[in-house]
Scaffold this active site. Sequence first.
Site, PDB file in Angstrom:
ATOM      1  N   LEU A 188      13.734  -0.554  -3.960  1.00  0.00           N
ATOM      2  CA  LEU A 188      14.346  -1.065  -2.723  1.00  0.00           C
ATOM      3  C   LEU A 188      15.217  -2.278  -3.022  1.00  0.00           C
ATOM      4  O   LEU A 188      16.267  -2.468  -2.424  1.00  0.00           O
ATOM      5  CB  LEU A 188      13.237  -1.456  -1.737  1.00  0.00           C
ATOM      6  CG  LEU A 188      13.645  -1.742  -0.294  1.00  0.00           C
ATOM      7  CD1 LEU A 188      14.250  -0.500   0.353  1.00  0.00           C
ATOM      8  CD2 LEU A 188      12.433  -2.226   0.516  1.00  0.00           C
ATOM      9  N   CYS A 230     -20.419   4.134 -11.157  1.00  0.00           N
ATOM     10  CA  CYS A 230     -21.754   3.528 -11.158  1.00  0.00           C
ATOM     11  C   CYS A 230     -21.905   2.640 -12.401  1.00  0.00           C
ATOM     12  O   CYS A 230     -21.787   3.139 -13.527  1.00  0.00           O
ATOM     13  CB  CYS A 230     -22.848   4.592 -11.159  1.00  0.00           C
ATOM     14  SG  CYS A 230     -24.503   3.883 -11.232  1.00  0.00           S
ATOM     15  N   HIS A 253      -4.443   2.585 -12.966  1.00  0.00           N
ATOM     16  CA  HIS A 253      -5.205   1.499 -12.329  1.00  0.00           C
ATOM     17  C   HIS A 253      -6.378   2.022 -11.508  1.00  0.00           C
ATOM     18  O   HIS A 253      -6.922   1.302 -10.673  1.00  0.00           O
ATOM     19  CB  HIS A 253      -4.281   0.654 -11.430  1.00  0.00           C
ATOM     20  CG  HIS A 253      -3.298  -0.154 -12.186  1.00  0.00           C
ATOM     21  ND1 HIS A 253      -2.213  -0.753 -11.590  1.00  0.00           N
ATOM     22  CD2 HIS A 253      -3.193  -0.459 -13.510  1.00  0.00           C
ATOM     23  CE1 HIS A 253      -1.504  -1.400 -12.505  1.00  0.00           C
ATOM     24  NE2 HIS A 253      -2.065  -1.239 -13.669  1.00  0.00           N
ATOM     25  N   TYR A 275     -12.066  -2.748  -0.305  1.00  0.00           N
ATOM     26  CA  TYR A 275     -11.724  -1.402  -0.789  1.00  0.00           C
ATOM     27  C   TYR A 275     -12.166  -0.306   0.177  1.00  0.00           C
ATOM     28  O   TYR A 275     -11.565   0.771   0.216  1.00  0.00           O
ATOM     29  CB  TYR A 275     -12.267  -1.188  -2.210  1.00  0.00           C
ATOM     30  CG  TYR A 275     -11.461  -1.970  -3.227  1.00  0.00           C
ATOM     31  CD1 TYR A 275     -11.923  -3.192  -3.706  1.00  0.00           C
ATOM     32  CD2 TYR A 275     -10.214  -1.513  -3.644  1.00  0.00           C
ATOM     33  CE1 TYR A 275     -11.150  -3.940  -4.589  1.00  0.00           C
ATOM     34  CE2 TYR A 275      -9.431  -2.255  -4.525  1.00  0.00           C
ATOM     35  CZ  TYR A 275      -9.908  -3.464  -4.997  1.00  0.00           C
ATOM     36  OH  TYR A 275      -9.133  -4.203  -5.851  1.00  0.00           O
TER      37      TYR A 275
HETATM   38  N1  APR Z   1      11.217   2.277  -1.597  1.00  0.00           N
HETATM   39  C1  APR Z   1      11.399   1.837  -2.884  1.00  0.00           C
HETATM   40  N2  APR Z   1      10.888   0.658  -3.361  1.00  0.00           N
HETATM   41  C2  APR Z   1      10.196  -0.091  -2.478  1.00  0.00           C
HETATM   42  C3  APR Z   1       9.982   0.294  -1.128  1.00  0.00           C
HETATM   43  C4  APR Z   1      10.535   1.538  -0.703  1.00  0.00           C
HETATM   44  N3  APR Z   1      10.377   1.983   0.541  1.00  0.00           N
HETATM   45  N4  APR Z   1       9.258  -0.701  -0.499  1.00  0.00           N
HETATM   46  C5  APR Z   1       9.040  -1.658  -1.442  1.00  0.00           C
HETATM   47  N5  APR Z   1       9.613  -1.298  -2.626  1.00  0.00           N
HETATM   48  C6  APR Z   1       9.584  -2.033  -3.894  1.00  0.00           C
HETATM   49  C7  APR Z   1       9.676  -3.546  -3.727  1.00  0.00           C
HETATM   50  O1  APR Z   1      11.023  -3.951  -3.754  1.00  0.00           O
HETATM   51  C8  APR Z   1       8.904  -4.045  -4.948  1.00  0.00           C
HETATM   52  O2  APR Z   1       9.781  -4.207  -6.057  1.00  0.00           O
HETATM   53  O3  APR Z   1       8.319  -1.786  -4.474  1.00  0.00           O
HETATM   54  C9  APR Z   1       7.910  -2.908  -5.249  1.00  0.00           C
HETATM   55  C10 APR Z   1       6.450  -3.215  -4.911  1.00  0.00           C
HETATM   56  O4  APR Z   1       6.031  -4.253  -5.744  1.00  0.00           O
HETATM   57  P1  APR Z   1       4.509  -4.791  -5.708  1.00  0.00           P
HETATM   58  O5  APR Z   1       4.102  -5.057  -4.336  1.00  0.00           O
HETATM   59  O6  APR Z   1       4.449  -5.899  -6.705  1.00  0.00           O
HETATM   60  O7  APR Z   1       3.637  -3.542  -6.213  1.00  0.00           O
HETATM   61  P2  APR Z   1       3.481  -2.935  -7.696  1.00  0.00           P
HETATM   62  O8  APR Z   1       4.694  -3.203  -8.524  1.00  0.00           O
HETATM   63  O9  APR Z   1       3.035  -1.549  -7.557  1.00  0.00           O
HETATM   64  O10 APR Z   1       2.254  -3.837  -8.259  1.00  0.00           O
HETATM   65  C11 APR Z   1       1.797  -3.563  -9.566  1.00  0.00           C
HETATM   66  O11 APR Z   1      -0.003  -5.098  -9.299  1.00  0.00           O
HETATM   67  O12 APR Z   1      -1.350  -5.952  -7.762  1.00  0.00           O
HETATM   68  C12 APR Z   1      -1.343  -5.152  -8.838  1.00  0.00           C
HETATM   69  O13 APR Z   1      -2.754  -3.355  -9.455  1.00  0.00           O
HETATM   70  C13 APR Z   1      -1.798  -3.736  -8.520  1.00  0.00           C
HETATM   71  O14 APR Z   1      -0.815  -1.639  -9.198  1.00  0.00           O
HETATM   72  C14 APR Z   1      -0.522  -2.916  -8.691  1.00  0.00           C
HETATM   73  C15 APR Z   1       0.305  -3.759  -9.652  1.00  0.00           C
END
Ligand code: APR
Length: 237
Positions: A205, A120, A112, A59
């Site tokens: 995306l 703390c 999150h 982190y």
């Molecule tokens: N524009 C739009 N969408 C995008 C882009 C972009 N430039 N780049 C990636 N994506 C999309 C991907 O297609 C995917 O569906 O964003 C999504 C990212 O997915 P994850 O990596 O799974 O992230 P997220 O959905 O935020 O994860 C949820 O999981 O790991 C935990 O706590 C963590 O908050 C997080 C939660």
Amino acid sequence: MRHMAIVRNIVILTGAGISAESGLRTFRAEDGLWEDHPVEQVATPEGFRRDSALVQRFYDERRANVLAAQPNAAHLALGQLDREWQGQLLIVTQNIDDLHERAGAGRALHMHGEALSVWCIACDARHRWEETLRDGPPCPSCGKAALRPDIVWFGEMPYRMDEIYAALSRADLFVSIGTSGAVYPAAGFVQEATRCGARTLELNLERSLGSGMFDETRLGPASELVPAWVAEMLGGD
Ligand code: APR
């Protein structure tokens, strides 16, 4: 798409995809964070008890990346919507970065946690924090070396869920941006919004695990889709 005469109350859910074009890695892409950092080691209370130094280093690096990142066109467009939208608006973000706030969004909620906040576990105080935690610095309130990242780890309860469900119950429109729909409870918000009568729109995306539950899905980079959608909402298009 369910047509509704008036949209006044909007809930927006954002995920890692909205910050990808600001240089912050997503979690589940081929080059995602979880590819080279086992979740159970760095994002669970058990992992922290097992090896807190490993978690603090993880982190510390993410905190430094957040400080070095800049809001992109998608964050800036939501900042404009937040300033100009007369109805209710809540941006619920799963992201721990502060790019929504730096882009001018005042109505953002971090379900999150936040990279620039520490908690703390001795006195329960929270503090804004831009430094590292790896050397076990003392808590500014109680002086004990008991600071942890103020992040919601797997197995822990997300923050401010009552406010989120209250906003979903009043929403006319629910918009999901840059999230894979892989993690609950956030992945279930589209169903809750639909149950409460809202229209639902996904900007991503690629198709997500939840795409089938949205009235409409638009595919493309957030830096293009979000400004276009905000222009529609503010009647500029
Ligand atoms: N524009 C739009 N969408 C995008 C882009 C972009 N430039 N780049 C990636 N994506 C999309 C991907 O297609 C995917 O569906 O964003 C999504 C990212 O997915 P994850 O990596 O799974 O992230 P997220 O959905 O935020 O994860 C949820 O999981 O790991 C935990 O706590 C963590 O908050 C997080 C939660």
